[in-house]
Design a protein around this motif. Sequence first.
Motif, mmCIF file in Angstrom:
data_model
loop_
_atom_site.group_PDB
_atom_site.id
_atom_site.type_symbol
_atom_site.label_atom_id
_atom_site.label_comp_id
_atom_site.label_asym_id
_atom_site.label_seq_id
_atom_site.Cartn_x
_atom_site.Cartn_y
_atom_site.Cartn_z
ATOM 1 N N TRP A 33 44.755 38.765 48.944
ATOM 2 C CA TRP A 33 44.954 37.464 48.311
ATOM 3 C C TRP A 33 44.201 37.403 46.981
ATOM 4 C CZ3 TRP A 33 41.116 33.143 48.877
ATOM 5 C CH2 TRP A 33 41.598 31.953 48.327
ATOM 6 N N LYS A 34 42.913 37.777 46.988
ATOM 7 C CA LYS A 34 42.094 37.566 45.801
ATOM 8 C C LYS A 34 42.244 38.653 44.736
ATOM 9 C CE LYS A 34 37.658 35.354 44.989
ATOM 10 N NZ LYS A 34 36.242 35.450 45.340
ATOM 11 N N GLY A 40 45.738 39.567 38.175
ATOM 12 C CA GLY A 40 46.787 38.843 37.456
ATOM 13 C C GLY A 40 46.235 37.998 36.322
ATOM 14 N N VAL A 41 45.105 37.351 36.576
ATOM 15 C CA VAL A 41 44.511 36.473 35.573
ATOM 16 C C VAL A 41 43.754 37.283 34.516
ATOM 17 C CG1 VAL A 41 42.894 34.551 35.234
ATOM 18 C CG2 VAL A 41 44.307 34.628 37.278
ATOM 19 N N PRO A 275 55.394 44.033 41.497
ATOM 20 C CA PRO A 275 56.781 44.371 41.172
ATOM 21 C C PRO A 275 57.737 43.251 41.566
ATOM 22 C CG PRO A 275 55.670 46.270 42.102
ATOM 23 C CD PRO A 275 54.731 45.101 42.262
ATOM 24 N N ALA A 276 57.513 42.631 42.713
ATOM 25 C CA ALA A 276 58.390 41.529 43.131
ATOM 26 C C ALA A 276 58.218 40.325 42.213
ATOM 27 C CB ALA A 276 58.089 41.149 44.575
ATOM 28 N N VAL A 277 56.976 40.048 41.823
ATOM 29 C CA VAL A 277 56.714 38.906 40.940
ATOM 30 C C VAL A 277 57.470 39.076 39.622
ATOM 31 C CG1 VAL A 277 54.916 37.790 39.544
ATOM 32 C CG2 VAL A 277 54.490 38.302 41.949
ATOM 33 N N GLU A 286 49.207 33.324 38.343
ATOM 34 C CA GLU A 286 49.297 32.047 39.048
ATOM 35 C C GLU A 286 47.973 31.595 39.663
ATOM 36 O OE1 GLU A 286 51.502 29.543 39.672
ATOM 37 O OE2 GLU A 286 52.437 30.514 37.951
ATOM 38 N N GLY A 287 47.009 32.526 39.787
ATOM 39 C CA GLY A 287 45.749 32.181 40.430
ATOM 40 C C GLY A 287 45.899 32.111 41.941
ATOM 41 N N PRO A 288 45.043 31.303 42.594
ATOM 42 C CA PRO A 288 44.990 31.279 44.057
ATOM 43 C C PRO A 288 46.332 30.988 44.731
ATOM 44 C CG PRO A 288 43.199 29.997 43.117
ATOM 45 C CD PRO A 288 44.059 30.422 41.975
ATOM 46 N N GLY A 289 47.251 30.320 44.025
ATOM 47 C CA GLY A 289 48.534 29.982 44.638
ATOM 48 C C GLY A 289 49.498 31.158 44.719
#
Length: 455
Positions: A33-34, A40-41, A275-277, A286-289
């Motif tokens: 998750w993290k 990403g960020v 890859p899916a994103v 997107e951060g935590p979401g």
Amino acid sequence: MAVNSNQPRDSFGSKFGIIAAAAGSAVGLGNIWKFPYEAGVNGGGAFLFIYLIFVLLIGVSVMVAELTIGRAGQRNAIGSFKALAPGKPWFLVGMMGIAAAFMIFAFYGAVAGWTLEYIYQSIRNGFAGKSPEDLSQMFTEFTTNPARPIMWQTLFLIMTAGVVIAGVQKGIEKYSKILMPLLLLIILVLIVRSVTLSGAREGINFLFKPDFSKVTGHTIISALGQAFFSLSLGMGTIITYGSYIKKKENLLNTAVQVSLADTLIAVLAGLAIFPAVFAFGINPSEGPGLVFITLPNIFQQMPGGYVFSLMFFILLAIAALTSTISLLEVIVAYFSEELKMSRKRATLLASSGILFLGILCSLSQGPIAGFKIFGLNIWDFLDFTSTKIILPLGGLFIVIFVGFVLGRKRVTEELNNEGTLKARLLPVVMFLIRFVAPIAIALVFLNMIGILKIT
Ligand code: TRP
């Protein structure tokens, strides 16, 4: 039944069992998750690169130090310090660790509970036909609900306690040996799905091509914090597990293997997600979401999404479970050995405390969001105090203890198994433990405190 000192201590039965349990502790929400959302960020590959350096130079050293303390002390996080430095205040490092275990479990267990809700929603096909806004609203409505997250969180805690009550070998090791291979299998299936979507290439580039223009002081602090959290360092989890490792095992190899396994799983999680994103043209930062909003959106558009959604949230729950087991074990080992309680009693007592704090965490997302300590709601306060203060501080004290207090002879004996192992890495690791790790941790920590003063 009180602990009988004539009885041999419970321990891990096999090499694979050690790796499964320790990697089980390390691999968790932090990886799946993290890590992806931090990467990403923070510029994808650039974050990965800095993270890798921290894991290899600092993470492995702190892990070796914790394993050494645990196996030399042959007791829990507090007892091991008492055994190795009697009459000195070093056991306070263990105390901080026990406190951190309660705090981390409180908010971590809340997120772990969310994974059960999302398994349930996957089963009932609850994401189907929902727009990104609907999914975002669904997430907010669920997490701010006064009762539902608490129900799942309690169930998750009961599952954790069920494993811990059964003991080190018959509980923790047994379940880790089943759950960790299953986790790897699921993640591999998800990667195959993700990288075969059209447009997946860009996601792979994002994860591996470093964009150093996104790197700031904040990236570096996040990367070190993430390394500590992801490797379960700084609070005695690895001390506790180290105390269950038999004298014949090689601690240096164990630390390297566990650290690499943990990093590999974080990268694999990124490979399952990005890859899916990108294939669905969604913003990766997107951060935590990312996991609870973005991914359901992708699943409900993707061929076979029903099955992959279910698999993904089961993966997340498994990863979280082997980690909460290790958090609970830190407290249970302390309660049972130092306070002479039975394992059952220790587990029940520790779980009650965790449940109380955990409920406050869940409620702080909704009904009691306005209740602030130092300007932070209860969740953020516990998260901040444990992961940003206690873990780096604990890690700092741990490397100083092993580097300068325990004595070179004692540490060497522990790491080369009284001269029976070659332990070629030993001089390098000693140098890292004594100099590189404490300086790096102190710098990052001071910088963070400095930043706090400014803002
Ligand atoms: N390492 C786990 C994760 O990545 C969480 C965890 C388990 C942990 N035990 C810990 C974090 C001890 C810090 C300290 O999800």
